[in-house]
Design an enzyme around this catalytic site. Structure first.
Site, PDB file in Angstrom:
ATOM      1  CG  ASP A  27      -5.573  -0.264 -10.409  1.00 43.57           C
ATOM      2  OD1 ASP A  27      -5.395   0.818  -9.842  1.00 43.57           O
ATOM      3  OD2 ASP A  27      -4.809  -0.711 -11.283  1.00 43.57           O
ATOM      4  CE  LYS A  71      -2.240  -2.269 -13.890  1.00 37.80           C
ATOM      5  NZ  LYS A  71      -1.518  -1.383 -12.966  1.00 37.80           N
TER       6      LYS A  71
END
Lengths: 527, 527
Positions: free
Chosen positions: A278, A310
């Site tokens: 990601d 994240k």
């Protein structure tokens, strides 16, 4: 050293009889796969290699697919060509139809892919060609992975991230609301319970801004906004109905139907997820391409930072923010970024029904409404309201609070729910799953940390989001003082085995840290 | 930004009944694929994601596989778990056996893979763990591609190439000939007709050096050494028989059975080939790992250079040579590299039977023997003979020529052929394919260039190597003066449609350049 792609393929099969098309009920997940029997004359004559790319033609249509060789005539026999579900849908021809198969030329953008693998900077046209081929399923999983890995780890400069985002926004459907501004919000994710959209949309729409919000379903989390909204109303609405609802009510809370708005994103995710890749560039392109395709002109972006979020540090968050700002600017999208506290879940509930209760309680100013969710939603809504040229800088929060406190946000939410085919829901008797257990503080102490990933995992094991009433109800937050034996959270499951499973996971690691007050590490986030 | 791999998976399925194993006759080519019906209780309960990694347990065995979801009960029904051919063979349990399925922990080496994707240098242990997981089919095609791309374009330093080569040589079977030296030769490939091994092995073995040569079959070329040797004898010999032959005759010419000697290489190639990736590091690791596993102590490596060869310039060849030398040194393998002229095919024939005739003609000192093949083989054999401590530097060529001219090489070859289950072959009446056409010089002129790739493609379209008698017989070389209408080459095909096809390809581009003598560009190669 790099061998050049195979020379132009010359189709041998025109001299052989066509094969008969068969649909093979295998979901190869965004990869076109063709199945040919090993004894098929065509297979033998063409000298296909394993995993060859083949071109399939029927009825004026052409698709590319990766070849799997089959030894079982029940799957395909010698006169047949099988196609996986994706490929069958792409070709769009009936079973039994004659099809021609030949070695495929590689997709036109493969030389550009090789240049990217070799570390070159690609042009705007290169990205357009690659993304078009990806959206049309011309890349095999292998080629797709090569693209994703070659673009990872800062191998894209910010201009390239713009090219990628722009290309992705152009291959799917594009909405135009014929109005300005069209506002939206987005959170990069990772924080359980963080259902601010279901508060922000009614507040902003009640104010009169156009906010056609589309959200995703949970992929790895215990609930996405679309899953939680689905407790209250339908979310899978046809584009036409959605347009009517938005025009009438100034907002909606629907499922994104990503595959239409950004089909390339949908395909890229099919390898990014299993690889757990990601990268900032891919995240920016994925989010901004969908927002631009959905017709948004203004976007508020929420970047939560925390040890289990994240983004794990402020410098990382700032770098990401700059990249979002640069690309949004190049795409003509007005962007406001807020970096928020992602150190623990937001609200009390994790799971569709529990989160829906939190949302309704905030909207109805219920005494047990989770204050952190309320506060975060008001701040986000306030910033969004300032996209309105008539709102003075700094006034947004107050306007948002007034709308919420006066019940106008709840009224707007009720109208949206009704328009989206409302379902009965009583927040005082929510349909929670029947099997339960509580996790208690093993010792006296202060909650020093809550692991977002762990609690998400426990809620998922308990059955969320498939079982809407399953999930985790929190009773404590970071900083709370707990007595030994005092409950930290309760788990709800629809089935005994799922309960047992969540129980086992919580026993291994409850996700809660207990200690002294001075052991809490706080991030210096801007709000 | 990188999300960490999923937390340790806890197996839900122990609370559900086991599934029944079904073999699904699909060749997924070095990837374990598991098929589960969409309505299967386990699929619904576990919340598997598309392309999830699953762990399958039966009878004390465990394998990892990528999940494909199936909607067709003919492939698998709700109580079954299907496995692709690769996966079924890996699990090694009978059909109908009960199997347990759960979400898999990612293979242990995945964190190292992520570090490589992020551009870090990996340790020797990292490479060992990655290669073991790859050899045991624990990587999905997606993970495998990520590794190949992350290692491409000079991302491996030469120490890492050694780690990779060493790890690859350790996972498969390792042969030990209990003798020193054990000599071998290898060509990096790309030159049609280049069947020097079939001359070098008998010469060197006749001299007394131990030369247990294993070769590959054609993958993208019109014939590999194993395909050509197969015209004369069996090449797929069990390891035991091979050992006996080598001990008796000092040499053999067998098929490599790569998958046993370097199983990881076999798996890596399954993505390198469709991607047309062949980085120097991967080439070195692939070749040297197999040689070391096969028990070789001395290797002569042939790097052909030419405009249509794998290596296209002398500086590139020298860089590659240094890398081979460094890694071979670290692996304890004595290496001698020769850079040869790869500007045109070697010998007159391209295709198994045509090449076999060339080889036998050279061995029998036939007047029509191709002199270029003889000369190249003698030079390579001469260099190999100098691996013998008793041979003076510079004497090898003369010894090799004496062995060949005296018929001792042919005698040795006959013994090896007989030991490998010889087949009848008359070089004066070779079983050439019946359908033929000739390509002639369209104008008067000198042959200035021959495109190796084009001629290989034409020979392949004509049916080589599947049809052993198919291929291309050359009548001219670079520098030859041709009259208009004089034949350049003849194509042989087993079937009319293949002939038509090769014809079409040769009409589009014959692969021959005609012009003036001064238009020939010569590479300054060392011999």
């Amino acid at each position: 050293m790099k061998t050049t792609p195979a020379p132009r393929a010359e189709a041998l099969d025109d001299t052989l009889s066509p094969l008969s098309l068969k649909r093979v009920g295998i979901d190869t997940y965004r990869e076109n796969v063709a199945y040919l029997h090993r004894d098929c004359a065509l297979y033998r004559a063409e000298g296909f290699q394993a995993l060859s790319k083949v071109e399939i033609r029927a009825n004026g249509q052409r698709i590319l697919a990766s070849l799997n060789v089959v030894d079982d005539s029940h799957i395909v026999d010698c006169g047949q060509l099988g196609l996986s579900e994706d490929a069958f849908a792409s070709l769009n021809v009936a079973e039994g139809h004659p099809v021609r198969v030949s070695q495929a030329e590689p997709p036109a953008s493969i030389p550009a892919l090789h240049r990217k693998i070799a570390g070159e900077r690609l042009s705007r046209d290169d990205f357009r060609h690659i993304i078009r081929d990806i959206a049309e399923l011309r890349y095999s999983k292998i080629e797709l992975t090569a693209f994703v890995v070659a673009c990872d780890r800062g191998e894209l400069d910010r201009e390239e991230v713009f090219y990628l985002s722009d290309a992705m926004s152009r291959v799917g459907r594009r909405l135009d609301w014929h109005e300005h501004p069209v506002v939206d919000k987005h959170c990069i994710g990772g924080i359980p319970g963080n259902r601010t959209s279901m508060l922000v949309v009614p507040i902003v729409a009640a104010h009169g801004l156009l906010c056609p919000k589309t959200s995703s379903r949970a992929i790895t989390s215990p609930s996405g906004t679309a899953d939680t909204m689905e407790v209250l109303a339908r979310v899978d609405l046809p584009f036409g109905d959605l347009g009517d609802i938005v025009r009438t009510h100034r907002g909606c809370l629907a499922w994104g139907g990503t595959s239409q708005l950004s089909p390339a994103d949908d395909v890229l995710i099919s390898v990014e997820r299993p690889l757990s890749i990601d990268s900032p560039g891919q995240m920016v392109a994925s989010i901004l391409s969908k927002k631009v395709a959905a017709g948004s002109t203004h976007l508020l972006l929420d970047i939560p930072v925390g040890p289990h979020a994240k983004v794990r540090s402020m410098p990382e968050a700032r770098r990401l923010r700059k990249l979002f700002e640069f690309v949004a600017g190049r795409m003509g999208l007005t962007l406001d970024v807020v970096i928020t506290d992602g150190s623990q879940p937001v609200g009390w509930g994790i799971g569709p029904v529990l989160e829906a209760r939190d949302v309704i309680r905030v909207l109805t100013n219920h005494p047990e409404a989770p204050m952190d969710l309320r506060q975060k939603a008001l701040r986000l809504a306030g910033r969004m309201l300032e996209f309105d040229p008539d709102v003075r800088g700094g006034d947004g929060f107050g306007i948002a609070r007034d709308i919420l406190d006066a019940g106008r946000a709840f009224e707007k939410m009720q109208a949206i729910i009704k328009a989206q085919g409302g379902k009965p829901f009583d927040p005082e008797a929510p349909p929670l799953a029947p099997h339960r257990f509580e996790v208690v503080a093993p010792v006296k102490g202060v909650v020093t940390a809550i692991d977002n990933l762990r609690l998400a995992r426990i809620a998922r094991l308990a059955g969320a989001p498939k079982a809407a009433g399953a999930g985790v109800e929190l009773f404590a937050r970071i900083g709370d003082e707990m007595a030994a034996g005092q409950p930290l959270y309760r788990v709800y499951a629809a089935y005994r085995n799922e309960l047992a499973f969540a129980h086992q996971a919580s026993e291994r690691d409850s996700g809660f840290g207990l200690g002294r007050k001075d052991e809490i590490t706080r991030l210096n986030v801007e709000f």
